[in-house]
Design a protein around this motif. Sequence first.
Motif, short mmCIF file in Angstrom:
data_model
loop_
_atom_site.label_atom_id
_atom_site.label_comp_id
_atom_site.label_asym_id
_atom_site.label_seq_id
_atom_site.Cartn_x
_atom_site.Cartn_y
_atom_site.Cartn_z
N HIS A 1 0.88 -1.19 0.08
CA HIS A 1 -0.02 -0.05 -0.08
C HIS A 1 0.82 1.27 0.12
O HIS A 1 0.65 2.32 -0.67
CB HIS A 1 -0.82 -0.11 1.16
N ARG B 1 2.38 1.54 -3.56
CA ARG B 1 1.21 2.10 -4.47
C ARG B 1 1.06 3.45 -4.28
O ARG B 1 0.68 4.59 -5.28
CB ARG B 1 -0.02 1.16 -4.09
N ALA C 1 -3.55 -2.17 7.01
CA ALA C 1 -3.24 -2.54 5.94
C ALA C 1 -4.41 -3.63 5.16
O ALA C 1 -4.92 -3.67 4.24
CB ALA C 1 -2.07 -3.14 5.65
N LEU D 1 -7.62 -2.18 3.98
CA LEU D 1 -7.54 -1.26 2.66
C LEU D 1 -8.01 -2.01 1.41
O LEU D 1 -7.36 -3.19 1.21
CB LEU D 1 -6.00 -0.60 2.77
N TRP E 1 -7.87 -3.45 -2.22
CA TRP E 1 -6.83 -3.86 -3.06
C TRP E 1 -7.15 -4.64 -4.62
O TRP E 1 -8.12 -5.48 -4.36
CB TRP E 1 -5.89 -4.80 -2.38
N ASP F 1 -3.76 -2.81 -8.58
CA ASP F 1 -3.03 -2.26 -7.73
C ASP F 1 -1.75 -3.26 -7.76
O ASP F 1 -0.49 -2.79 -7.54
CB ASP F 1 -3.53 -2.24 -6.34
#
Length: 362
Positions: free
Chosen positions: A274, A277, A294, A297, A299, A303
């Motif tokens: 992340h 990214r 994380a 989040l 994805w 990504d």
Amino acid sequence: MSVPLSILDLAPISSGSDAGAALRTTIDVARRADALGYHRYWVAEHHFAAGVASAAPAVLIGLIAAATDRIRVGSGAVQVGYSTAVSVVEQFGLVDAVHPGRLDLGLGRSGGRPGAVTPAADRVVDGLLIPAPFDFAALAGSPRFALYAGLLRQPGATPPSFDSTVADIQSLIAGTFERDGLDVHATPGEGAKAELWILGSSGGESARVAGERGLPFAANYHVAPSNVLEAVEAYRAAFRPSAVLDRPYVLVSADVLVAETEARARHLASPYRHWVRSIRTGTGAIPYPTPAEAATLPWSDEDQALVRDRLDTRFVGDPGQVTERLETLRRVTGADELLVTTITHDPADRVRSFELLADAWI
């Protein structure tokens, strides 16, 4: 092991923390690295990133040098497209005047347009993964990137070529600078004992300048892993002996995370995708999440594709696994020295990673 091991620190800001805490942590980690026997402790230059506090290398280097005793301290790298040769020499000359003979002045290009990327597939060279190249064109062409570049320069300023800037820095330190028949002397700066380095992510101008000027060269496997072999080969091909070096000297960087077990290391490494990214989408590095954060989040496959090369070339595992991969990197690149960078949410995990690696390597 056969080569020295050094550290690159970005002064990462963890989620829920702030820049002050990140900088104090960097100073504390540097003290520990000094005691552990690491050879150098470098800090980077990044701007407009909510998750990185290392914006002024010379200032941070001064703080680290004052807090340590033996370890060399330096920049990886000063972005000379945003500074003048005089300002760089004076800043580092000031710190060198107080801590003579311990500074590394690492220089990097900045603000240029990335070259065209030729599509290629992943390949493995003697055990080292060389991934398909990442195309930075979209990132470099974004309006935000252009705004940042403009804010970092004086209005209307056009930076000189990288080679001419390096030449000016060398002559200012040597006390031989002259222009229009007039001599110029930097105080502090002239006569500084700082060791000059060039950092590069490809086989382009930086590698050529480092080689032609007989300077040591740092190649970025952790930033641009697809180009690392091209970079070191171009540097060695261009190398000319100098008063500094009689043969090429190559340092190669790697992103690592070491824990007592592979499972623990992979857990601590889970926020990294992340964070990368956020950089590659042009928003700048986010404050580094916890593994729990994380996991919540979003994805996507897009990504994953965006950051795959960085994930696949990060060395994560127990001490034996990571040192084996570092030795492969050293062997394939012919590196004279390795530079490792580590990011975790909890600073204690970062320190522990450096401890475990030092025990296994140094």
